[in-house]
Design an enzyme around this catalytic site. Structure first.
Site, mmCIF file in Angstrom:
data_model
loop_
_atom_site.group_PDB
_atom_site.id
_atom_site.type_symbol
_atom_site.label_atom_id
_atom_site.label_comp_id
_atom_site.label_asym_id
_atom_site.label_seq_id
_atom_site.Cartn_x
_atom_site.Cartn_y
_atom_site.Cartn_z
ATOM 1 N N PRO A 9 -42.616 -10.254 -47.521
ATOM 2 C CA PRO A 9 -42.581 -11.298 -48.544
ATOM 3 C C PRO A 9 -42.090 -12.663 -48.051
ATOM 4 O O PRO A 9 -41.151 -12.747 -47.266
ATOM 5 C CB PRO A 9 -41.620 -10.733 -49.600
ATOM 6 C CG PRO A 9 -40.878 -9.635 -48.930
ATOM 7 C CD PRO A 9 -41.786 -9.092 -47.880
ATOM 8 N N ASN A 10 -42.772 -13.666 -48.557
ATOM 9 C CA ASN A 10 -42.440 -15.084 -48.322
ATOM 10 C C ASN A 10 -42.779 -15.595 -46.924
ATOM 11 O O ASN A 10 -42.581 -16.776 -46.642
ATOM 12 C CB ASN A 10 -40.955 -15.373 -48.644
ATOM 13 C CG ASN A 10 -40.627 -15.035 -50.087
ATOM 14 O OD1 ASN A 10 -41.271 -15.548 -50.991
ATOM 15 N ND2 ASN A 10 -39.659 -14.173 -50.303
ATOM 16 N N ARG A 17 -40.815 -22.850 -47.049
ATOM 17 C CA ARG A 17 -39.516 -22.236 -47.351
ATOM 18 C C ARG A 17 -38.463 -22.653 -46.321
ATOM 19 O O ARG A 17 -38.703 -22.603 -45.110
ATOM 20 C CB ARG A 17 -39.642 -20.702 -47.397
ATOM 21 C CG ARG A 17 -39.853 -20.063 -46.031
ATOM 22 C CD ARG A 17 -40.005 -18.562 -46.076
ATOM 23 N NE ARG A 17 -38.821 -17.863 -46.547
ATOM 24 C CZ ARG A 17 -38.505 -16.623 -46.191
ATOM 25 N NH1 ARG A 17 -39.285 -15.935 -45.359
ATOM 26 N NH2 ARG A 17 -37.435 -16.044 -46.683
ATOM 27 N N TYR A 22 -36.363 -21.569 -41.040
ATOM 28 C CA TYR A 22 -37.588 -20.941 -40.523
ATOM 29 C C TYR A 22 -38.529 -21.905 -39.804
ATOM 30 O O TYR A 22 -39.560 -21.481 -39.286
ATOM 31 C CB TYR A 22 -38.322 -20.242 -41.673
ATOM 32 C CG TYR A 22 -37.482 -19.158 -42.328
ATOM 33 C CD1 TYR A 22 -37.203 -17.984 -41.644
ATOM 34 C CD2 TYR A 22 -36.950 -19.317 -43.604
ATOM 35 C CE1 TYR A 22 -36.413 -16.993 -42.216
ATOM 36 C CE2 TYR A 22 -36.164 -18.337 -44.189
ATOM 37 C CZ TYR A 22 -35.899 -17.177 -43.497
ATOM 38 O OH TYR A 22 -35.122 -16.201 -44.059
ATOM 39 N N ASN A 74 -42.386 -7.820 -39.253
ATOM 40 C CA ASN A 74 -41.291 -8.560 -39.879
ATOM 41 C C ASN A 74 -41.311 -8.210 -41.363
ATOM 42 O O ASN A 74 -42.049 -8.812 -42.143
ATOM 43 C CB ASN A 74 -41.464 -10.073 -39.689
ATOM 44 C CG ASN A 74 -40.307 -10.863 -40.285
ATOM 45 O OD1 ASN A 74 -39.453 -10.302 -40.977
ATOM 46 N ND2 ASN A 74 -40.275 -12.158 -40.028
ATOM 47 N N ALA A 77 -37.452 -9.710 -46.424
ATOM 48 C CA ALA A 77 -36.336 -9.221 -47.262
ATOM 49 C C ALA A 77 -36.331 -7.695 -47.385
ATOM 50 O O ALA A 77 -35.258 -7.086 -47.557
ATOM 51 C CB ALA A 77 -36.400 -9.868 -48.638
ATOM 52 N N GLU A 98 -39.568 -4.598 -34.392
ATOM 53 C CA GLU A 98 -39.063 -5.381 -35.530
ATOM 54 C C GLU A 98 -38.815 -6.823 -35.077
ATOM 55 O O GLU A 98 -38.192 -7.039 -34.034
ATOM 56 C CB GLU A 98 -37.740 -4.744 -35.995
ATOM 57 C CG GLU A 98 -36.990 -5.525 -37.047
ATOM 58 C CD GLU A 98 -35.609 -4.897 -37.346
ATOM 59 O OE1 GLU A 98 -35.192 -3.953 -36.628
ATOM 60 O OE2 GLU A 98 -34.954 -5.372 -38.290
ATOM 61 N N HIS A 100 -37.594 -10.814 -36.427
ATOM 62 C CA HIS A 100 -37.109 -11.770 -37.423
ATOM 63 C C HIS A 100 -37.100 -13.152 -36.802
ATOM 64 O O HIS A 100 -36.636 -13.311 -35.658
ATOM 65 C CB HIS A 100 -35.700 -11.405 -37.898
ATOM 66 C CG HIS A 100 -35.651 -10.041 -38.497
ATOM 67 N ND1 HIS A 100 -36.175 -9.771 -39.737
ATOM 68 C CD2 HIS A 100 -35.211 -8.869 -37.991
ATOM 69 C CE1 HIS A 100 -36.034 -8.479 -39.986
ATOM 70 N NE2 HIS A 100 -35.455 -7.902 -38.947
ATOM 71 N N ARG A 107 -26.232 -14.311 -40.110
ATOM 72 C CA ARG A 107 -26.395 -14.786 -41.485
ATOM 73 C C ARG A 107 -25.561 -13.948 -42.476
ATOM 74 O O ARG A 107 -24.582 -13.330 -42.080
ATOM 75 C CB ARG A 107 -27.894 -14.820 -41.821
ATOM 76 C CG ARG A 107 -28.650 -15.830 -40.929
ATOM 77 C CD ARG A 107 -30.112 -15.935 -41.273
ATOM 78 N NE ARG A 107 -30.308 -16.464 -42.630
ATOM 79 C CZ ARG A 107 -31.477 -16.415 -43.288
ATOM 80 N NH1 ARG A 107 -32.543 -15.880 -42.709
ATOM 81 N NH2 ARG A 107 -31.567 -16.920 -44.486
HETATM 82 C C1 DQA Z 1 -36.485 -12.793 -41.996
HETATM 83 C C2 DQA Z 1 -35.003 -12.614 -42.314
HETATM 84 C C3 DQA Z 1 -34.815 -11.913 -43.641
HETATM 85 O O1 DQA Z 1 -33.431 -11.738 -43.908
HETATM 86 C C4 DQA Z 1 -35.397 -12.747 -44.758
HETATM 87 O O2 DQA Z 1 -35.301 -12.072 -45.982
HETATM 88 C C5 DQA Z 1 -36.806 -13.167 -44.489
HETATM 89 C C6 DQA Z 1 -37.209 -13.501 -43.123
HETATM 90 C C7 DQA Z 1 -36.733 -13.604 -40.721
HETATM 91 O O3 DQA Z 1 -37.855 -13.589 -40.231
HETATM 92 O O4 DQA Z 1 -35.813 -14.283 -40.214
HETATM 93 O O5 DQA Z 1 -37.595 -13.333 -45.417
HETATM 94 O O6 DQA Z 1 -37.056 -11.507 -41.793
#
Ligand code: DQA
Length: 145
Positions: A9-10, A17, A22, A74, A77, A98, A100, A107
């Protein structure tokens, strides 16, 4: 070698965002970067992004039938909440890295739990888009062994 790049998501909102976290580059910029690198490395890469947990589970199951060799994931959330996504990756038993974009370990407390890391062969965080490139190289080497 078939690699699936899966984003939660997102991630489609990259560039919009929280650019201080990011960056200003978009999701399409990310795809372009990975596609070029995958092409140079001779890797067959496909992409999927969803804002919905069940869609991601469906796509992980589809990866099994599509005979995907490795997943760069990735879960965004859902990293911190989803047992369903962890179980799906366990079920298909496809090597998964994985990724990020941000340094999740530096964080908020609620980002310190990662369900997917229980099955991931490697976790890369805090390296921006380059983390996906590092993941592809790592996965390729892992799968060639
Ligand atoms: C994320 C880190 C997560 O905590 C966050 O919810 C994201 C993006 C990252 O790529 O840094 O949406 O996975």
């Amino acid at each position: 070698m078939k690699i699936l790049v899966l984003n939660g998501p997102n991630i489609n909102f990259l560039g919009i965002r929280e650019p201080h976290i990011y960056g200003k580059s978009t999701y399409n910029d990310l795809l372009k970067l990975i596609k070029e690198h995958a092409h140079n490395k001779g890797v067959d890469v496909s992409f999927y992004q969803s804002n919905h947990e069940g869609d991601l589970v469906d796509q992980i199951q589809k990866a099994y039938y599509d005979k995907i060799d490795g997943i760069i994931f990735n879960p965004a959330a859902y990293t911190h909440t989803s047992v369903a996504i962890l179980d799906a990756v366990k079920a298909v038993n496809i090597p998964t890295v994985e990724v990020h974009i941000s340094a999740v370990d530096k964080r908020e407390d609620f980002r310190q739990i990662s369900y997917i890391s229980k099955i991931a062969i490697k976790t890369i965080s805090g390296k921006g888009f380059d983390g996906y490139i590092e993941a592809l190289d790592y996965l390729k080497e892992y799968l060639e062994k």
